[in-house]
Scaffold this motif. Structure first.
Motif: not given
Length: 261
Positions: A199-204, A216-221, A253-259
């Protein structure tokens, strides 16, 4: 039997060239021992005639009641396998076998929505052979680094191998569309599940392409990247430079940083 009138509001352009209909039907290979094909938007059955020569069981779905009445007259042997309904909304679990292939000359105005539905049904849909607007067909089949490459390219390529088969000119339709068409084949790959939160993959992926000119640094802020990840070189790239594996890595990586929050 009276011919069905093509309806503009349904995006109907009926194929009139039998050799092209035959080529589309022959491209359905029945991947993964599937015994059933669902034709979306059969209209007056030009493609249906050739799909019936395939040993697989055939089901038809069309939203147009005039087409449905025509198809019942033309193919009385199909009976209950002719479904009046909208593939985007209809729950077909009770009607179709567990796994099925899809074929069709997709209405151009909803072809992207059909593919998002295919993604939802990816554990059931083993193959798709379809004709759609050439630009959309090229986009779906496009590799990374190409200007056509986009959200649908990544999401579909995560679960399907995609081949662009051939192009079709406007003159073989009634009425002729204003654009060229393309035929593509999607074959389900071995990926049962991605190695990340899907689900997160689709969002990313959607977030990455939301502003495709930005890195991506800007578009994924908005995804709150971990401080230590913000300097990772992948973030200097733009979404169109990433393939499925890169997006899976990014999602992990986003999943890990959320964790860690």
């Amino acid at each position: 039997m009276q011919n069905v009138r093509p309806k503009k509001h349904l995006g109907q352009h009926f194929l009139t060239d039998l050799s092209i209909a035959e080529r589309i039907a022959q491209a359905v290979q029945g991947h993964g021992d599937v015994g059933c094909v669902l034709e979306i938007g059969p209209g007056m059955g030009v493609l249906t005639d050739f799909l019936l020569k395939n040993p697989m069981e055939l089901y038809l779905i069309d939203i147009d009641s005039e087409s449905i009445a025509y198809l019942h007259q033309k193919y009385p042997q199909l009976g209950g396998k002719i479904i009046e309904g909208d593939y985007l909304k209809e729950n077909l679990d009770a009607v179709l076998p567990e796994r099925y292939a899809i074929a069709g000359n997709f209405p151009y105005n909803i072809s992207s929505q059909i593919f998002f539905r295919v993604l939802e049904e990816r554990q059931k849909v083993t193959e798709v052979v379809c004709m759609l607007q050439k630009e959309v067909a090229q986009r779906i089949a496009s590799p990374k680094g190409n200007k056509d490459y986009g959200i649908l390219s990544v999401l579909l390529q995560a679960y399907y191998s995609i081949e662009y088969l051939f192009s079709v000119p406007p003159g073989v339709f009634n009425p002729p569309p204003k654009v060229n068409s393309g035929v593509i084949r999607l074959t389900r790959n071995q990926t049962e599940k991605l190695d990340c939160n899907e689900k997160l993959f689709f969002q990313v992926v959607k977030g990455g392409f939301g502003n495709r000119r930005k890195t991506l640094r800007n578009s994924l802020k908005s995804f709150q990247l971990a401080e230590e990840f913000k300097s990772h070189p992948i973030l200097n790239k733009r979404a169109e430079q990433l393939d499925v594996a890169d997006f899976v890595f990014l999602t992990q990586q986003i999943e890990a940083s959320r964790g860690n929050h």
